[in-house]
Design a protein around this motif. Structure first.
Motif, PDB file in Angstrom:
ATOM      1  N   ALA A 270      32.213  38.220  37.367  1.00 27.91           N
ATOM      2  CA  ALA A 270      31.673  38.374  38.719  1.00 27.91           C
ATOM      3  C   ALA A 270      32.714  38.114  39.811  1.00 27.91           C
ATOM      4  O   ALA A 270      32.465  38.414  40.980  1.00 27.91           O
ATOM      5  CB  ALA A 270      30.487  37.430  38.912  1.00 27.91           C
ATOM      6  N   CYS A 271      33.873  37.592  39.430  1.00 33.83           N
ATOM      7  CA  CYS A 271      34.901  37.262  40.416  1.00 33.83           C
ATOM      8  C   CYS A 271      35.658  38.514  40.863  1.00 33.83           C
ATOM      9  O   CYS A 271      35.695  39.531  40.174  1.00 33.83           O
ATOM     10  CB  CYS A 271      35.877  36.241  39.839  1.00 33.83           C
ATOM     11  N   ASP A 272      36.291  38.418  42.025  1.00 34.00           N
ATOM     12  CA  ASP A 272      37.018  39.543  42.600  1.00 34.00           C
ATOM     13  C   ASP A 272      38.440  39.653  42.053  1.00 34.00           C
ATOM     14  O   ASP A 272      39.013  40.741  42.028  1.00 34.00           O
ATOM     15  CB  ASP A 272      37.077  39.382  44.125  1.00 34.00           C
ATOM     16  N   LEU A 273      39.020  38.531  41.664  1.00 35.04           N
ATOM     17  CA  LEU A 273      40.400  38.498  41.178  1.00 35.04           C
ATOM     18  C   LEU A 273      40.463  37.712  39.880  1.00 35.04           C
ATOM     19  O   LEU A 273      39.610  36.845  39.621  1.00 35.04           O
ATOM     20  CB  LEU A 273      41.326  37.809  42.205  1.00 35.04           C
ATOM     21  N   ARG A 274      41.476  38.000  39.084  1.00 37.56           N
ATOM     22  CA  ARG A 274      41.777  37.206  37.897  1.00 37.56           C
ATOM     23  C   ARG A 274      43.235  36.792  38.021  1.00 37.56           C
ATOM     24  O   ARG A 274      44.133  37.638  38.070  1.00 37.56           O
ATOM     25  CB  ARG A 274      41.549  38.009  36.614  1.00 37.56           C
ATOM     26  N   LEU A 275      43.465  35.483  38.089  1.00 38.93           N
ATOM     27  CA  LEU A 275      44.799  34.960  38.341  1.00 38.93           C
ATOM     28  C   LEU A 275      45.266  34.071  37.201  1.00 38.93           C
ATOM     29  O   LEU A 275      44.477  33.313  36.622  1.00 38.93           O
ATOM     30  CB  LEU A 275      44.829  34.154  39.646  1.00 38.93           C
ATOM     31  N   GLY A 276      46.552  34.144  36.890  1.00 39.19           N
ATOM     32  CA  GLY A 276      47.168  33.272  35.912  1.00 39.19           C
ATOM     33  C   GLY A 276      48.422  32.645  36.481  1.00 39.19           C
ATOM     34  O   GLY A 276      48.941  33.066  37.517  1.00 39.19           O
TER      35      GLY A 276
END
Length: 304
Positions: A270-276
């Motif tokens: 459901a999130c807008d971004l995926r960050l690592g």
């Protein structure tokens, strides 16, 4: 009649310990009497009747209260909401440094007690008490709607903690959040996470600077956050964009998962971004509190 070991209570005449010469107290400016007054008696070493009762050891029984320990944690409560302080325990050696707090306790009939090292360690359930323990009223989490209504215009960062449970990790996250000026800690509706004495000590005063916000249903919370311009960024170990390689939204909620299971897959979708956070590969990932500090630092650097 045996004299009560409590000072500042209804049964005792309040004591005002004498200031320590040449010391600047981090607890605020000392109140100076308008006319000379005789020096009050020095606090005596704890007597047998001043020892802590077994009923007082460990967590306070009133669930509306919590037991704090450590100078910075109690300093922050005294500075922001002194009326929340209900009881105070301290070592005799700490009296000179805690003059403003003790005077406030005496003036407001808040009991304080000078106790032995062993008793203070039992009260805190920790050896890291730094000479002072306090029972204080808990501050209830805000609702998401209330928090959103008070937001200033412009950039805001918040942390959605999905599954984080270790009090030391929570304390470290609060310390970083306070350092970088995060707007809030967002807690899922069913999360049992709450501030504890251990978390507050690790936060070193940060627990008083960052409000807790209790969310409703995830979908409703996400819709409310997006309605005022927030983007949600899922933090993942694998498969995310490098946090160092892309611009971050001015209004962002970093969704942080637990170290063991990570974040809820449905919430991540459901999130807008995926960050690592890319690294050397010699370890799988950073500790959750360390990762949070990196995310907050990168978001702050892009605003400077």
């Amino acid at each position: 009649m045996t004299k009560s070991p409590w000072s500042g209570g209804s049964r005792d005449t309040p004591r005002t310990p004498s200031p320590a010469p040449g010391r600047d107290s981090p607890w605020g400016a000392r109140a100076r009497p308008a006319t000379p007054a005789p020096s009050p008696p020095r606090a005596a070493a704890p007597r047998p009747d001043a020892r802590v009762d077994e009923a007082e050891v460990g967590e306070t029984e009133d669930r509306r209260e919590m037991r704090l320990y450590g100078r910075n944690a109690i300093d922050a409560v005294f500075a922001r909401r002194p009326e929340a302080i209900r009881k105070l325990y301290l070592l005799e050696a700490r009296i000179p440094q805690l003059q403003p707090l003790l005077k406030w306790c005496a003036a407001n009939r808040v009991g304080y007690r000078v106790v032995a090292e062993d008793d203070l360690r039992k009260l805190a359930a920790s050896s890291h008490h730094e000479g002072v323990v306090a029972d204080v009223l808990r501050e209830a989490p805000q609702s998401l709607g209330t928090w959103l209504q008070t937001l200033p215009a412009g950039p805001v960062c918040a942390l959605w903690l999905d599954g984080v449970g270790n009090p030391h990790n929570l304390g470290a996250i609060l310390r970083s959040a306070a350092h970088f000026g995060a707007g809030a800690i967002l807690l899922p509706k069913t999360s049992p996470l709450a501030l504890s004495g251990a978390a507050a000590r690790v936060a070193e005063g940060g627990a008083e600077s960052v409000p807790f916000v209790r969310l409703g249903r995830d979908d409703n919370a996400i819709a409310q956050l997006r309605s005022v311009g927030f983007s949600l960024a899922a933090t993942v170990v694998r498969g995310g964009d490098s946090v160092f390689a892309r611009p971050l939204p001015e209004r962002v909620v970093f969704v942080i998962g637990s170290e063991g299971e990570g974040m809820d897959p449905e919430l991540a979708k459901a999130c807008d971004l995926r960050l690592g956070i890319p690294g050397s590969g010699k370890v799988e990932s950073l500790n959750v509190a360390s990762a949070t500090a990196v995310l907050l630092a990168q978001w702050t650097a892009q605003r400077c």
